[in-house]
Design a protein around this motif. Structure first.
Motif, mmCIF file in Angstrom:
data_model
loop_
_atom_site.group_PDB
_atom_site.id
_atom_site.type_symbol
_atom_site.label_atom_id
_atom_site.label_comp_id
_atom_site.label_asym_id
_atom_site.label_seq_id
_atom_site.Cartn_x
_atom_site.Cartn_y
_atom_site.Cartn_z
ATOM 1 N N VAL A 96 -4.917 23.015 -2.968
ATOM 2 C CA VAL A 96 -4.094 21.793 -2.930
ATOM 3 C C VAL A 96 -4.978 20.585 -3.217
ATOM 4 C CG1 VAL A 96 -2.347 22.758 -1.379
ATOM 5 C CG2 VAL A 96 -4.332 21.598 -0.411
ATOM 6 N N TYR A 97 -4.373 19.580 -3.872
ATOM 7 C CA TYR A 97 -5.121 18.393 -4.300
ATOM 8 C C TYR A 97 -4.447 17.142 -3.759
ATOM 9 C CZ TYR A 97 -6.514 21.997 -7.659
ATOM 10 O OH TYR A 97 -6.945 23.160 -8.239
ATOM 11 N N PHE A 98 -5.257 16.130 -3.469
ATOM 12 C CA PHE A 98 -4.700 14.863 -2.968
ATOM 13 C C PHE A 98 -5.316 13.664 -3.669
ATOM 14 C CE2 PHE A 98 -4.047 17.902 0.445
ATOM 15 C CZ PHE A 98 -2.693 17.730 0.688
ATOM 16 N N ALA A 99 -4.530 12.555 -3.636
ATOM 17 C CA ALA A 99 -4.972 11.240 -4.123
ATOM 18 C C ALA A 99 -5.444 11.343 -5.576
ATOM 19 C CB ALA A 99 -6.034 10.659 -3.191
ATOM 20 N N LEU A 123 0.859 -1.185 0.000
ATOM 21 C CA LEU A 123 0.000 0.000 0.000
ATOM 22 C C LEU A 123 0.892 1.230 0.000
ATOM 23 C CD1 LEU A 123 -2.731 -0.826 2.682
ATOM 24 C CD2 LEU A 123 -3.061 -0.687 0.197
ATOM 25 N N GLU A 124 0.431 2.278 -0.703
ATOM 26 C CA GLU A 124 1.128 3.568 -0.674
ATOM 27 C C GLU A 124 0.216 4.533 0.083
ATOM 28 O OE1 GLU A 124 4.082 3.881 -2.527
ATOM 29 O OE2 GLU A 124 4.433 5.873 -1.638
ATOM 30 N N LEU A 125 0.692 5.050 1.184
ATOM 31 C CA LEU A 125 -0.113 5.935 2.032
ATOM 32 C C LEU A 125 0.250 7.385 1.780
ATOM 33 C CD1 LEU A 125 -2.164 5.339 4.532
ATOM 34 C CD2 LEU A 125 -0.958 3.373 3.543
ATOM 35 N N GLU A 126 -0.738 8.173 1.316
ATOM 36 C CA GLU A 126 -0.546 9.612 1.096
ATOM 37 C C GLU A 126 -1.280 10.362 2.200
ATOM 38 O OE1 GLU A 126 -1.463 10.818 -2.906
ATOM 39 O OE2 GLU A 126 -2.006 12.861 -2.326
ATOM 40 N N HIS A 127 -0.780 11.528 2.593
ATOM 41 C CA HIS A 127 -1.508 12.312 3.598
ATOM 42 C C HIS A 127 -1.417 13.795 3.292
ATOM 43 C CE1 HIS A 127 2.373 13.418 5.208
ATOM 44 N NE2 HIS A 127 1.871 13.964 6.293
ATOM 45 N N PHE A 170 -5.923 10.907 4.956
ATOM 46 C CA PHE A 170 -4.975 9.902 4.457
ATOM 47 C C PHE A 170 -5.673 9.167 3.322
ATOM 48 C CE2 PHE A 170 -3.761 10.519 8.828
ATOM 49 C CZ PHE A 170 -2.372 10.426 8.846
ATOM 50 N N TRP A 171 -4.889 8.720 2.363
ATOM 51 C CA TRP A 171 -5.442 7.937 1.244
ATOM 52 C C TRP A 171 -4.494 6.796 0.930
ATOM 53 C CZ3 TRP A 171 -4.924 13.153 1.627
ATOM 54 C CH2 TRP A 171 -6.119 13.886 1.763
ATOM 55 N N LYS A 172 -5.099 5.651 0.582
ATOM 56 C CA LYS A 172 -4.305 4.449 0.285
ATOM 57 C C LYS A 172 -4.407 4.102 -1.188
ATOM 58 C CE LYS A 172 -5.031 1.862 4.626
ATOM 59 N NZ LYS A 172 -6.374 2.040 5.183
ATOM 60 N N LYS A 173 -3.256 3.871 -1.807
ATOM 61 C CA LYS A 173 -3.243 3.341 -3.174
ATOM 62 C C LYS A 173 -2.628 1.956 -3.153
ATOM 63 C CE LYS A 173 -2.331 4.656 -7.915
ATOM 64 N NZ LYS A 173 -1.915 5.768 -8.798
ATOM 65 N N GLU A 174 -3.216 1.046 -3.922
ATOM 66 C CA GLU A 174 -2.709 -0.329 -3.961
ATOM 67 C C GLU A 174 -1.626 -0.501 -5.023
ATOM 68 O OE1 GLU A 174 -6.766 -2.735 -2.669
ATOM 69 O OE2 GLU A 174 -6.202 -2.616 -4.785
ATOM 70 N N ARG A 221 1.500 5.800 9.974
ATOM 71 C CA ARG A 221 2.608 5.741 9.016
ATOM 72 C C ARG A 221 2.152 6.230 7.644
ATOM 73 N NH1 ARG A 221 5.488 0.191 8.688
ATOM 74 N NH2 ARG A 221 7.011 1.496 7.573
ATOM 75 N N ILE A 222 3.099 6.742 6.862
ATOM 76 C CA ILE A 222 2.856 7.121 5.473
ATOM 77 C C ILE A 222 3.939 6.481 4.605
ATOM 78 C CG2 ILE A 222 1.651 9.300 5.916
ATOM 79 C CD1 ILE A 222 4.381 10.707 5.577
ATOM 80 N N GLY A 223 3.740 6.557 3.266
ATOM 81 C CA GLY A 223 4.703 5.963 2.350
ATOM 82 C C GLY A 223 4.316 4.533 2.017
ATOM 83 N N ARG A 224 5.305 3.769 1.526
ATOM 84 C CA ARG A 224 5.031 2.410 1.050
ATOM 85 C C ARG A 224 5.049 1.422 2.217
ATOM 86 N NH1 ARG A 224 5.723 -0.016 -4.266
ATOM 87 N NH2 ARG A 224 5.995 -2.271 -4.042
ATOM 88 N N ILE A 225 3.990 0.633 2.330
ATOM 89 C CA ILE A 225 3.849 -0.301 3.452
ATOM 90 C C ILE A 225 3.547 -1.696 2.910
ATOM 91 C CG2 ILE A 225 2.437 -0.854 5.475
ATOM 92 C CD1 ILE A 225 2.195 2.148 5.965
#
Lengths: 163, 84, 163, 84
Positions: free
Chosen positions: D5-8, C54-58, C128-132, C88-92
């Motif tokens: 600002v934009y996210f995801a 998972l890639e965690l963006e915040h 926070f958002w998760k990308k697979e 945590r953020i980043g690649r998990i």
């Protein structure tokens, strides 16, 4: 939980302290199907400085059996991946650990419900008793059972299954 | 002979951890057992005075006071539990 | 909680892993008024082997502020002794930690409610958002918000305060 | 000028992390802002197509679409959150 996934159950009663991190690591080792781990740690409060220690007595054999029964019920009801429950006995000082319950599940609500259910039933049906040693040296009493614990247990009969 | 075990303040008031007792034929339920034990002496009468406060386990499983004791090998008497 | 007792609040967002045991120790250090510690650990599932990571963006700044607001609400509502929240953020990778919430209280129901409340609100309102990243190398999707998370959050408005 | 600002996937579809925009006088609420941005180009129209799926924060606090933006320094647009 997918059919066939392993269910891990560990129940221990011991005088020595436990290591919550090591127990969590053991419960999740080699698994990537667990998304949620809820760990309950019960500690000895000093009751505003009046308590020197608690003395924990238990019924050997039945205590392990009863906690195991409670954990199996929780695993079934909430679809848990596993539970670890450790209860200490003997003399326990304020600030020290008394009990550890770890519930593992794919999702968080099952893990929260599982750990909370095990604690509510452990409090009311696992054969342990606490006696107080007072800081002022006077004879301490056996701790009374709390009516609120009986109500918490009863509430699990009134609500739909979580998980 | 049946093994009777006591815990917490029941143990303290009776003054022993456990004993072997020959249960009279009339003792069929937990309530019968409490009545019988209370006839054995002041310490028993004191420990078991408030019968509803006494919990009973037969062969390490909880039973209600009105349940039959069956052919129990071990019967435990103790106060409400306060672990956790 | 007695008037004047210290309330401990720690909120952190970081790429590196966290140490739940060290965070628990820090939260309870020098205190004997805490009887219950509930620790929630959220882990990355492998989704039956389909997930590589998972890639965690915040949203920097707002993420910390929003979690802090949620924790303060929980402390007030449930009378908590303290909360530690680490995200945590980043690649998990599957099996690795994502989020840690520790709620401390004199009694267990407040600690359970506190940790559960923080997670339900964190899920639905912390930015926070998760990308697979898929195991088969195909482009992964952004994880969709779950309707069950919105329901879990809404349930806190319908029930009387715990604690 | 206001920082947007934009996210995801909103960020990915618009193709930038943030920008400074001079908001026209008619842009008073979050909904007004979404309408304005969608007029700026196909990438905005695509990213903001389903307005109800877009969350808005003003100076790092959540706001509803019909709330006034006030004198915002920073406005964030993003999809429903999926942390934890």
């Amino acid at each position: 939980m997918p059919a066939g996934a392993a269910v891990a159950l560990t129940v221990r009663i011991q005088t020595q302290d436990f290591d919550a991190a090591a127990e969590c690591a053991a419960l999740t080792a080699g698994r990537a199907d667990i998304g949620a781990l809820v760990t309950f740690t019960g500690l000895c409060r000093d009751e505003g400085g009046t308590l020197a220690a608690l003395e924990l007595e238990h019924y050997p054999g039945m205590a392990e059996a009863e906690i195991t029964r409670i954990c199996r019920t929780a695993i079934e009801r909430f679809g848990l991946s596993g539970i670890t429950a450790v209860h200490r006995i003997g003399r326990i000082a304020p600030g020290a650990n008394i009990v550890l319950v770890i519930a593992a599940a794919p999702h968080r609500h099952a893990a929260f419900d599982g750990a909370s259910f095990v604690m509510d039933f452990l409090k009311t049906s696992a054969p342990f008793w606490k006696k107080e040693h007072r800081a002022d040296g006077r004879a301490g009493d056996w701790v009374d059972a709390r009516e609120s614990d009986a109500r918490a247990r009863a509430a699990w009969s009134r609500q739909p299954s979580g998980g | 002979m049946t093994r009777i075990v006591y815990f917490a303040w029941v143990r303290e008031r009776i003054g022993k951890n456990e004993e072997q007792i020959e249960l009279p034929a009339g003792v069929r339920t937990g309530s019968d057992l409490l009545s019988h034990l209370k006839s054995l002496g002041d310490e028993y009468a004191y420990a078991l005075e408030h019968e509803t406060a006494i919990r009973i386990a037969v062969d390490q499983e909880h039973v209600e006071h009105d349940e039959p004791l069956g052919s129990a090998r071990e019967i435990a008497l103790f106060p409400p539990m306060t672990g956790g």
